[in-house]
Design an enzyme around this catalytic site. Sequence first.
Site, short mmCIF file in Angstrom:
data_model
loop_
_atom_site.label_atom_id
_atom_site.label_comp_id
_atom_site.label_asym_id
_atom_site.label_seq_id
_atom_site.Cartn_x
_atom_site.Cartn_y
_atom_site.Cartn_z
N SER A 52 0.83 -1.19 0.00
CA SER A 52 0.00 0.00 0.00
C SER A 52 0.88 1.26 0.00
O SER A 52 1.73 1.42 -0.86
CB SER A 52 -0.96 -0.03 1.20
OG SER A 52 -2.00 0.90 1.04
N LYS A 95 -22.69 16.23 7.13
CA LYS A 95 -21.69 16.46 8.16
C LYS A 95 -21.38 15.21 8.98
O LYS A 95 -20.27 15.03 9.47
CB LYS A 95 -22.15 17.60 9.09
CG LYS A 95 -21.07 18.11 10.02
CD LYS A 95 -19.94 18.74 9.23
CE LYS A 95 -18.85 19.29 10.14
NZ LYS A 95 -17.71 19.80 9.39
#
Length: 239
Positions: free
Chosen positions: A76, A128
């Site tokens: 990764s 949010k």
Amino acid sequence: MYISVLNFKGTITGSSPGTYMPALRYIEKKNKVKALLLIINSGGGDANATEILYNQLMKISSKKPVYALIEGIGASGAYWLACSAEKIFAMRTSLVGSIGVISMSPDFSEFLDTLGIKMRINKVGKYKDINSPFRPMTEEENAIYNNIMKDVYSVFREEVKKRRNLGEDIMEEIATGLVFSAEQAKKNGLIDGIANLETVVDELKAKTGTNSIKNLTPKRPFISRLMSMSFEAIYNVIK
């Protein structure tokens, strides 16, 4: 004149740039540093921290030789860092790749329901609380979040493709999040060779004409080292 060595070990976190950037800037600017050897043993980590470190490594790579040796695992974000190198090597038993992006977060909503607990959420902005652990994501929110991750993945994927000079057909096969053995990684063009530390150091010495080696790896804060060791212990138990 000497070859500098930096060890990238453990999880790449938001604090990693603060730890490594002073040494990386020193290596970039000092003429007495003839080359850089990255020794990598990491499963990756924070994407933004990885990009910051990668960009600085690319500055170094534009001025002097950079080699990478993957010991253990270079996956990764750690493999992304390795791609800054002119040549990437891995040991015979190393794991390489995991070209992908992942984000995980808990969903406690059903557990809280069984306890009869309801969360009161006051927000301004429709999304949010898009990744709140106190409620499931909607299909729309999942799509939004996945598109964000795809953009990050695209940056990672394109850097690998460019730096390793790989065709789109190969990228389709290898940029799936899978890790590969050293032999498989070499076959797929992810690394240049299979070698141990001594062999890689000897090649860098011959390339630079210097026999001096200096380890410039900064010592990470104690809590960071402790957390990394704890994570690795858990990983070794569950893998």
